[in-house]
Enzyme design. Sequence first.
Site, PDB file in Angstrom:
ATOM      1  N   ARG A   1       0.679  -1.121  -0.051  1.00 35.86           N
ATOM      2  CA  ARG A   1       0.228  -0.053  -0.196  1.00 35.86           C
ATOM      3  C   ARG A   1       0.721   1.317  -0.009  1.00 35.86           C
ATOM      4  NH1 ARG A   1      -2.418   0.111   4.764  1.00 35.86           N
ATOM      5  NH2 ARG A   1      -3.628  -1.598   4.554  1.00 35.86           N
TER       6      ARG A   1
ATOM      7  N   TYR B   1     -15.163  21.925 -11.086  1.00 35.62           N
ATOM      8  CA  TYR B   1     -15.533  20.454 -11.661  1.00 35.62           C
ATOM      9  C   TYR B   1     -16.765  20.067 -11.036  1.00 35.62           C
ATOM     10  CZ  TYR B   1     -14.383  15.760 -13.429  1.00 35.62           C
ATOM     11  OH  TYR B   1     -14.475  14.545 -13.912  1.00 35.62           O
TER      12      TYR B   1
ATOM     13  N   ASP C   1      -7.232  22.995  -8.716  1.00 35.14           N
ATOM     14  CA  ASP C   1      -7.581  21.995  -9.591  1.00 35.14           C
ATOM     15  C   ASP C   1      -6.637  22.633 -10.796  1.00 35.14           C
ATOM     16  OD1 ASP C   1      -8.226  20.341 -11.435  1.00 35.14           O
ATOM     17  OD2 ASP C   1      -9.925  19.962 -10.435  1.00 35.14           O
TER      18      ASP C   1
ATOM     19  N   LYS D   1      -6.296  12.837 -17.392  1.00 40.10           N
ATOM     20  CA  LYS D   1      -5.986  13.755 -18.478  1.00 40.10           C
ATOM     21  C   LYS D   1      -5.086  13.997 -19.492  1.00 40.10           C
ATOM     22  CE  LYS D   1     -10.505  14.295 -17.194  1.00 40.10           C
ATOM     23  NZ  LYS D   1     -11.038  15.174 -16.287  1.00 40.10           N
TER      24      LYS D   1
HETATM   25  C1  LIG Z   1     -11.701  14.953 -15.087  1.00 38.26           C
HETATM   26  C2  LIG Z   1     -11.377  16.177 -13.925  1.00 38.26           C
HETATM   27  C3  LIG Z   1     -11.364  15.904 -12.731  1.00 38.26           C
HETATM   28  C4  LIG Z   1     -11.387  14.389 -12.277  1.00 38.26           C
HETATM   29  O1  LIG Z   1     -10.403  13.339 -12.823  1.00 38.26           O
HETATM   30  P1  LIG Z   1     -10.911  11.874 -12.979  1.00 38.26           P
HETATM   31  O2  LIG Z   1      -9.688  11.197 -13.002  1.00 38.26           O
HETATM   32  O3  LIG Z   1     -11.923  11.678 -14.007  1.00 38.26           O
HETATM   33  O4  LIG Z   1     -11.567  11.521 -11.435  1.00 38.26           O
HETATM   34  C5  LIG Z   1     -11.110  16.773 -11.750  1.00 38.26           C
HETATM   35  N1  LIG Z   1     -11.005  18.050 -12.321  1.00 38.26           N
HETATM   36  C6  LIG Z   1     -10.905  18.344 -13.439  1.00 38.26           C
HETATM   37  C7  LIG Z   1     -10.956  19.794 -13.801  1.00 38.26           C
HETATM   38  C8  LIG Z   1     -11.314  17.440 -14.525  1.00 38.26           C
HETATM   39  O5  LIG Z   1     -11.471  17.840 -15.747  1.00 38.26           O
END
Ligand SMILES: *Cc1c(COP(=O)(O)O)cnc(C)c1O
Length: 393
Positions: free
Chosen positions: A59, A113, A186, A211
């Site tokens: 872990r 988001y 973020d 992403k």
């Molecule tokens: C996609 C996204 C997330 C979350 O990511 P996941 O891996 O899909 O959970 C968080 N913030 C933004 C701006 C995003 O586009």
Amino acid sequence: MSDEGDRPATLLATAGRRKEWTRGIVNPPVWHASTILFDDVAALRAAGRNPDAGLYYGRRGTPTQWALAEALTQLEPGAAGTVLHSSGAQAVATALLAVLAPGDELLMVDTAYEPTRAVCGGILKKIGIVTRYYDPLLNADAVAALFGPNTKAVFLESPGSLTFEVQDVPGIAAKARAAGIVSLIDNTWATSLLLPAISLGVDISITALTKYVGGHSDLMMGATTARAGFFETVRKTSQGLGQVVGPDDAALCLRGLRTMELRLRAHEAGALKVARWLGGRAEVGVVLHPALPSCPGHDLWARDFRGSSGLFSFSLKQADDAGRTRFIDGLRHFGIGYSWGGYESLALPIDPRPIRTARPWTTEGAFVRLHIGLEDADDLIADLEAGFARIAG
Ligand SMILES: *Cc1c(COP(=O)(O)O)cnc(C)c1O
């Protein structure tokens, strides 16, 4: 080996490749592990006391996960460390749980988001943490004027989800620091390459690795990169929640990271070409792309960002939902689906109106969010042009 003075493209090639981990192989090994065996009881006890001692239990990861985390830290000047999470949404939830306690107030940008809002209205609310949403267009002084006696954290997302308003990241971070409030961002749209958020004063920078870091639409992962003090707090919370990422996904993600600068530059060039072309079309109302002056906060983008990525929105002036649906459904090169950041282009119908609470969304038009992939932009433009002809039905 990487060096502090190396530029981002060079760092991407070298980061995380400690010789003790790679043993001379270019990439770190993919080590599957739950049990780690110790030579004796003394070694077992010594490792248990130190979270940085190395191999301990699956872990806590193996060099496969450590290499990715260290690479992400090296790409973020001012950061003390990175925690990996099984998705970007988990990174957001963990970072918020790490810095907030019952009775605290969180200031959350209204353009966050949507699953981030769900964390605030769900888990955080349940344990007595209050979220107050603020207008993404407020300047740093106006955000600071919202700080109350219980405010413990301010969360930014810049540019904002769906509508791409750019915030005064260093300004808000400085006000928060002065007031003893934690700042989190973020940073998925820009990544640390286009917005080195921690060096701009932010305490905790969150990236959905799903992403642009993964970059190929084949993995889910998130990261929290933070300055000293906050990194340890997030790590403790993450370990308390039993989080770990699998070694195969970590290796896949690290493979994506190596080409991220190159890909981002191609996404940027393609998206700018398409966005500028859309801006000149009579069918289009507004183009919301931070690098275009039509986007609220464009000046802040020009001041703080090192470039733009491949995601932006625009409105169809005349279209209703049916017209927009015909426009999107017939596109040849744009997939219809959530997420973004892969090599392929995507189109999504969006409606910010029901989501906003601090600043109502009033801009007219049927909005479409585009992710511009690595295809030839002229093919994408031809595809979109054919789409305009379908709107009238
Ligand atoms: C996609 C996204 C997330 C979350 O990511 P996941 O891996 O899909 O959970 C968080 N913030 C933004 C701006 C995003 O586009």
